[in-house]
Scaffold this motif. Structure first.
Motif, PDB file in Angstrom:
ATOM      1  N   VAL A 170       3.726  -2.252   2.894  1.00  0.00           N
ATOM      2  CA  VAL A 170       5.144  -2.472   3.184  1.00  0.00           C
ATOM      3  C   VAL A 170       5.865  -1.194   2.780  1.00  0.00           C
ATOM      4  O   VAL A 170       5.795  -0.777   1.628  1.00  0.00           O
ATOM      5  CB  VAL A 170       5.691  -3.684   2.399  1.00  0.00           C
ATOM      6  CG1 VAL A 170       7.181  -3.845   2.636  1.00  0.00           C
ATOM      7  CG2 VAL A 170       4.934  -4.956   2.767  1.00  0.00           C
ATOM      8  N   GLY A 171       6.545  -0.563   3.730  1.00  0.00           N
ATOM      9  CA  GLY A 171       7.151   0.746   3.494  1.00  0.00           C
ATOM     10  C   GLY A 171       6.202   1.821   3.973  1.00  0.00           C
ATOM     11  O   GLY A 171       5.069   1.552   4.401  1.00  0.00           O
ATOM     12  N   GLY A 172       6.638   3.062   3.897  1.00  0.00           N
ATOM     13  CA  GLY A 172       5.811   4.173   4.354  1.00  0.00           C
ATOM     14  C   GLY A 172       4.808   4.593   3.300  1.00  0.00           C
ATOM     15  O   GLY A 172       4.975   4.308   2.109  1.00  0.00           O
ATOM     16  N   PRO A 173       3.743   5.294   3.722  1.00  0.00           N
ATOM     17  CA  PRO A 173       2.761   5.797   2.758  1.00  0.00           C
ATOM     18  C   PRO A 173       3.433   6.683   1.707  1.00  0.00           C
ATOM     19  O   PRO A 173       4.221   7.566   2.054  1.00  0.00           O
ATOM     20  CB  PRO A 173       1.796   6.608   3.624  1.00  0.00           C
ATOM     21  CG  PRO A 173       1.971   6.086   5.008  1.00  0.00           C
ATOM     22  CD  PRO A 173       3.415   5.650   5.093  1.00  0.00           C
ATOM     23  N   ASP A 174       3.155   6.412   0.460  1.00  0.00           N
ATOM     24  CA  ASP A 174       3.690   7.161  -0.686  1.00  0.00           C
ATOM     25  C   ASP A 174       5.220   7.118  -0.793  1.00  0.00           C
ATOM     26  O   ASP A 174       5.811   7.869  -1.547  1.00  0.00           O
ATOM     27  CB  ASP A 174       3.229   8.624  -0.673  1.00  0.00           C
ATOM     28  CG  ASP A 174       1.716   8.742  -0.798  1.00  0.00           C
ATOM     29  OD1 ASP A 174       1.069   7.774  -1.228  1.00  0.00           O
ATOM     30  OD2 ASP A 174       1.184   9.814  -0.462  1.00  0.00           O
ATOM     31  N   GLN A 175       5.848   6.236  -0.056  1.00  0.00           N
ATOM     32  CA  GLN A 175       7.312   6.103  -0.100  1.00  0.00           C
ATOM     33  C   GLN A 175       7.721   5.355  -1.368  1.00  0.00           C
ATOM     34  O   GLN A 175       7.075   4.378  -1.753  1.00  0.00           O
ATOM     35  CB  GLN A 175       7.789   5.332   1.133  1.00  0.00           C
ATOM     36  CG  GLN A 175       9.275   5.086   1.184  1.00  0.00           C
ATOM     37  CD  GLN A 175       9.673   4.259   2.402  1.00  0.00           C
ATOM     38  OE1 GLN A 175       8.824   3.814   3.172  1.00  0.00           O
ATOM     39  NE2 GLN A 175      10.958   4.059   2.567  1.00  0.00           N
ATOM     40  N   ILE A 176       8.789   5.809  -2.006  1.00  0.00           N
ATOM     41  CA  ILE A 176       9.313   5.112  -3.181  1.00  0.00           C
ATOM     42  C   ILE A 176       9.636   3.677  -2.776  1.00  0.00           C
ATOM     43  O   ILE A 176      10.292   3.431  -1.770  1.00  0.00           O
ATOM     44  CB  ILE A 176      10.587   5.805  -3.725  1.00  0.00           C
ATOM     45  CG1 ILE A 176      10.291   7.238  -4.143  1.00  0.00           C
ATOM     46  CG2 ILE A 176      11.196   5.004  -4.867  1.00  0.00           C
ATOM     47  CD1 ILE A 176       9.321   7.367  -5.298  1.00  0.00           C
TER      48      ILE A 176
END
Length: 148
Positions: free
Chosen positions: A45-51
């Motif tokens: 859920v969210g982008g790769p390595d995204q906070i």
């Protein structure tokens, strides 16, 4: 003296005005369900390595009706293997680790948790450093005990 007699009468009435003994408690319902999330089934859920990114898997759970959700509770556990022995650990469950890097050691943690809403159970895994492209959760076994 008149106030004392009135107060004494009220106290005596208070102690003798019960309606009888308390009845037995109502029935308690308990159901335990085990869930397995395979390593390939976790969804980012969210982008790769995204906070704020995390991994999640959602189970449809028809047993978790609005009634059970509104009037009951659940207790979640994760199964872990510690020194060759299976252990149940309550959720949320946090594991602390250190990764060796070319620049030295980098501490991080992994937290396992679950959310519920009528009809679904969601298991989540959050990496404290949000390195969700580098790491992925392993196959995990969970147990939920529903009480209503």
């Amino acid at each position: 003296m008149k106030n004392f007699i009135c107060l004494l009468a009220i106290v005596i009435l208070g102690f003798t005005a019960c309606e009888g003994p308390e009845g037995p408690p109502g029935p308690v319902n308990i159901k335990t369900i085990t869930y397995t999330v395979r390593d390939v089934d976790w969804k980012l859920v969210g982008g790769p390595d995204q906070i704020g990114s995390y991994y999640q898997y959602i189970f449809d759970e028809p047993f978790l009706t609005s009634y059970v959700y509104d009037y009951g509770t659940f207790i979640g556990y994760m199964f872990d293997n510690i020194d060759g022995s299976e252990v149940q650990t309550g959720l949320p469950y946090t594991i602390y680790d250190i990764e060796e890097t070319s620049g030295g050691e980098r501490p991080f943690s992994v937290q396992y948790m679950c959310d519920a809403t009528p009809g679904t159970i969601a298991f989540k895994v959050v990496f404290s450093d949000f390195y969700t492209e580098q790491y992925a959760p392993p196959t995990c076994n969970f147990r939920l005990m529903y009480i209503w």
